[in-house]
Design a protein around this motif. Structure first.
Motif, short mmCIF file in Angstrom:
data_model
loop_
_atom_site.label_atom_id
_atom_site.label_comp_id
_atom_site.label_asym_id
_atom_site.label_seq_id
_atom_site.Cartn_x
_atom_site.Cartn_y
_atom_site.Cartn_z
N SER A 43 -1.57 5.25 15.01
CA SER A 43 -0.47 4.30 14.75
C SER A 43 -0.43 3.93 13.28
O SER A 43 0.64 3.81 12.68
N MET A 44 -1.60 3.79 12.65
CA MET A 44 -1.64 3.42 11.23
C MET A 44 -1.02 4.51 10.36
O MET A 44 -0.29 4.21 9.41
N ALA A 45 -1.31 5.77 10.66
CA ALA A 45 -0.71 6.86 9.88
C ALA A 45 0.80 6.90 10.09
O ALA A 45 1.56 7.09 9.14
N ASP A 46 1.23 6.71 11.32
CA ASP A 46 2.65 6.68 11.63
C ASP A 46 3.32 5.52 10.87
O ASP A 46 4.35 5.70 10.21
N TYR A 47 2.73 4.35 10.93
CA TYR A 47 3.27 3.18 10.24
C TYR A 47 3.27 3.37 8.73
O TYR A 47 4.15 2.86 8.03
N ALA A 48 2.28 4.09 8.22
CA ALA A 48 2.23 4.36 6.78
C ALA A 48 3.43 5.19 6.35
O ALA A 48 4.04 4.93 5.31
N VAL A 49 3.79 6.18 7.15
CA VAL A 49 4.97 7.01 6.85
C VAL A 49 6.22 6.15 6.88
O VAL A 49 7.07 6.23 5.97
N VAL A 50 6.34 5.29 7.88
CA VAL A 50 7.51 4.41 8.00
C VAL A 50 7.57 3.45 6.80
O VAL A 50 8.64 3.25 6.20
N THR A 51 6.43 2.91 6.41
CA THR A 51 6.38 1.98 5.27
C THR A 51 6.75 2.69 3.97
O THR A 51 7.51 2.16 3.15
N GLU B 260 -5.89 7.96 6.71
CA GLU B 260 -6.86 8.54 7.66
C GLU B 260 -8.01 9.30 7.02
O GLU B 260 -8.96 9.64 7.70
N GLY B 261 -7.88 9.64 5.74
CA GLY B 261 -8.87 10.52 5.12
C GLY B 261 -8.43 11.97 5.29
O GLY B 261 -7.33 12.23 5.80
N PRO B 262 -9.27 12.91 4.87
CA PRO B 262 -8.88 14.32 4.91
C PRO B 262 -8.47 14.79 6.31
O PRO B 262 -9.07 14.40 7.30
N ILE B 263 -7.44 15.62 6.34
CA ILE B 263 -6.96 16.18 7.61
C ILE B 263 -7.98 17.22 8.07
O ILE B 263 -8.30 18.15 7.33
N ALA B 264 -8.49 17.04 9.26
CA ALA B 264 -9.46 17.97 9.83
C ALA B 264 -9.23 18.04 11.34
O ALA B 264 -9.40 17.04 12.04
N MET B 265 -8.81 19.20 11.80
CA MET B 265 -8.55 19.38 13.23
C MET B 265 -9.82 19.26 14.07
O MET B 265 -9.78 18.78 15.18
N ARG C 187 -2.27 13.90 17.83
CA ARG C 187 -1.34 12.80 17.62
C ARG C 187 -1.82 11.98 16.43
O ARG C 187 -3.00 11.73 16.28
N LEU C 188 -0.86 11.58 15.58
CA LEU C 188 -1.19 10.69 14.47
C LEU C 188 -1.59 9.32 15.02
O LEU C 188 -1.07 8.88 16.04
#
Length: 145
Positions: A5-13, A84-89, A2-3
Motif C-alpha cells: 500500500s505504501m508503494a502504491d500511495y507513493a506513486v499516487v502522491t 520499499e528498497g531495491p526491487i527483488a522478486m 503485489r505492491l
C-alpha cells in the motif's frame, strides 16, 4: 506479486506532486486532500520520497513540496525503491542475501536475475510524466524484450 500500500500511495502522491510542476509548491496537507491519503501517511511518504531524492521540500513563506527533477526523469522504479528498497522478486536476487534453504541446489536461481531485470526494466519504462497523462500507459517495445 503485489505492491505494498505504501508503494502504491507513493506513486499516487508523486503523481499529485507532478500536477503542480511549473506552478506553486504543494503542501503535505494539499497533497493529502488531493489524493485522499491520510495526512500522517502523506507526511511519511514525503519524508521517504525526499530521502530518495524524488521530492524537495522548502520551509517558510512560499515553501512546500516539489519534484526534485522533471517528471519525465522519474520512473516507477525510482518511486517504488524510494519506499520499499531495491526491487527483488526473491531473496536470492538481493545482494548479500543467502537465507534460502534451497539455494545450494536450486535449479531456478540462475534465472531469477533475468526475471527480476525484466520486471525492473518494465517499471523503468514508465515515467511519472506518463502517469500524469490521461491516456493509459503503453509500454515501449524495449520493455518486452
Amino acid at each position: 506479486m503485489r505492491l505494498s500500500s505504501m508503494a502504491d500511495y507513493a506513486v499516487v502522491t508523486m503523481r499529485a506532486a507532478a500536477q503542480h510542476c511549473g506552478g506553486s509548491r504543494a503542501s503535505a496537507t494539499q497533497l493529502a486532500e488531493e489524493t485522499g491519503i491520510p495526512l500522517p501517511t502523506t507526511q511519511k511518504l514525503i519524508s521517504l520520497l525526499s530521502r530518495g531524492g524524488l521530492l524537495k521540500s522548502m520551509r517558510g513563506a512560499g515553501g512546500g513540496i516539489q519534484l526534485a527533477r522533471p517528471a519525465a526523469a522519474i520512473s516507477l522504479t525510482d518511486i517504488i525503491e524510494a519506499v520499499e528498497g531495491p526491487i527483488a522478486m526473491t531473496a536470492c536476487v538481493e545482494r548479500g542475501r543467502h537465507d534460502c534453504a534451497l539455494e545450494p541446489s536450486c535449479q531456478v536461481k540462475p534465472h531469477w536475475g533475468a526475471v527480476n531485470d525484466a520486471i525492473r526494466g518494465a517499471l523503468d519504462n514508465v515515467s511519472l510524466a506518463s502517469l500524469s497523462d490521461t491516456a493509459p500507459v503503453r509500454l515501449t517495445e524495449s520493455a518486452h524484450a
